[in-house]
Motif scaffolding. Sequence first.
Motif, PDB file in Angstrom:
ATOM      1  N   LEU A  75      23.172  22.821 -22.955  1.00  0.00           N
ATOM      2  CA  LEU A  75      24.007  21.629 -22.914  1.00  0.00           C
ATOM      3  C   LEU A  75      23.231  20.410 -23.386  1.00  0.00           C
ATOM      4  O   LEU A  75      22.001  20.345 -23.265  1.00  0.00           O
ATOM      5  N   MET A 128      24.065  28.771 -20.785  1.00  0.00           N
ATOM      6  CA  MET A 128      24.584  27.670 -21.589  1.00  0.00           C
ATOM      7  C   MET A 128      23.457  26.698 -21.910  1.00  0.00           C
ATOM      8  O   MET A 128      22.597  26.423 -21.059  1.00  0.00           O
ATOM      9  N   ASP A 165      27.077  34.242 -23.805  1.00  0.00           N
ATOM     10  CA  ASP A 165      28.083  34.574 -22.807  1.00  0.00           C
ATOM     11  C   ASP A 165      27.725  35.826 -22.026  1.00  0.00           C
ATOM     12  O   ASP A 165      27.998  35.913 -20.820  1.00  0.00           O
ATOM     13  N   ARG A 206      34.181  23.942 -24.426  1.00  0.00           N
ATOM     14  CA  ARG A 206      34.518  24.118 -25.845  1.00  0.00           C
ATOM     15  C   ARG A 206      35.804  23.376 -26.187  1.00  0.00           C
ATOM     16  O   ARG A 206      35.933  22.780 -27.253  1.00  0.00           O
ATOM     17  N   SER A 234      25.492  28.999 -26.439  1.00  0.00           N
ATOM     18  CA  SER A 234      25.664  29.811 -25.238  1.00  0.00           C
ATOM     19  C   SER A 234      25.362  31.268 -25.543  1.00  0.00           C
ATOM     20  O   SER A 234      25.410  31.713 -26.695  1.00  0.00           O
ATOM     21  N   ARG A 284      32.593  27.412 -19.674  1.00  0.00           N
ATOM     22  CA  ARG A 284      32.283  27.421 -21.107  1.00  0.00           C
ATOM     23  C   ARG A 284      33.530  27.142 -21.938  1.00  0.00           C
ATOM     24  O   ARG A 284      33.502  26.356 -22.894  1.00  0.00           O
ATOM     25  N   LEU A 327      28.731  21.309 -25.068  1.00  0.00           N
ATOM     26  CA  LEU A 327      28.108  22.632 -25.082  1.00  0.00           C
ATOM     27  C   LEU A 327      27.493  22.848 -26.457  1.00  0.00           C
ATOM     28  O   LEU A 327      28.198  22.865 -27.464  1.00  0.00           O
TER      29      LEU A 327
END
Length: 304
Positions: free
Chosen positions: A104, A102, A97, A82, A95, A78, A92
Amino acid sequence: MSLPPNFVRNITAFGPAGAQWLELLPALLDNCARRWDLTLLPAFPNLSFNYVANAVRADGTGVVLKIGPPMGDMRDERAALRAYDGRGAVRLLASDDARNVMLLERLTPGETLTGMASEARDAEATAIAADVMRRLWRPAPPDHDFPTVAEWGEGFTKMRARFGGGVGPFPQAITEEAEALFADLLATSDAPVLLHGDLHHDNILSSGDTWLAIDPKGLVGEPAYEVGAMLRNLWEDRHTHADPGRLLSRRAHQLADALGLNPARVKGWAMAQAVLSAWWTVEDGGDYWQSTFDLAHLLREIPI
């Protein structure tokens, strides 16, 4: 829900935590669908350790949903995506976390570079890979928490500890040569950049009239380290090539020339990585490391 048997085996190998995650996966998918207003499509057939599926947003935009089990943290991936922000890599979009999720962008047509890796088109595929590398590499963020090549090299120390100071089942001479070579290359490295860390043919996909990387490891080290994966990849298909040593040599020289790298360092990193990769296989419980040493021997002998 129907999941590929190999994927189920991989996740349940983590024990009760893996089995529990598989039980919770349908609810997690439902949460993602509601959160981002997605219509979920079937999972990719070649799942390994992450659940990956195409999806469609309410406005008709195609996306890819990727969910990892809690024991397979995707933090570095990730962070790398970014940092790349769509320059050389898939973008991305969103997300979660905490849940290892994620969202995409979907690359279309999304064909991998593997389809262009025949001996007749290898030079074309290698040129594309070099272009992707150029677009990806950038100074690492000053406050980064990415792993480094030095940290990956600690695998040699772990190997020694595992085998009581020896090299276990591995051929001693080439293992020790790779160990020393890794240390020498590390000590004389050029300025570090943010690397993909596992850039090979299967991780480069077509997107319109360009090509983009997926699945970055997020690694900080000198550029020449990156090239090793491109040399090692498709090694299992070596028997389809009349002269795999010549192919490796040509690929190494082309990448070095295109990227302004020292071909001897390109070759050295690739050879050392091959041996380190064999250790990682054993560390993870695998026993299919022998062919990796065949590659290491060949890389050591190719003309540079």
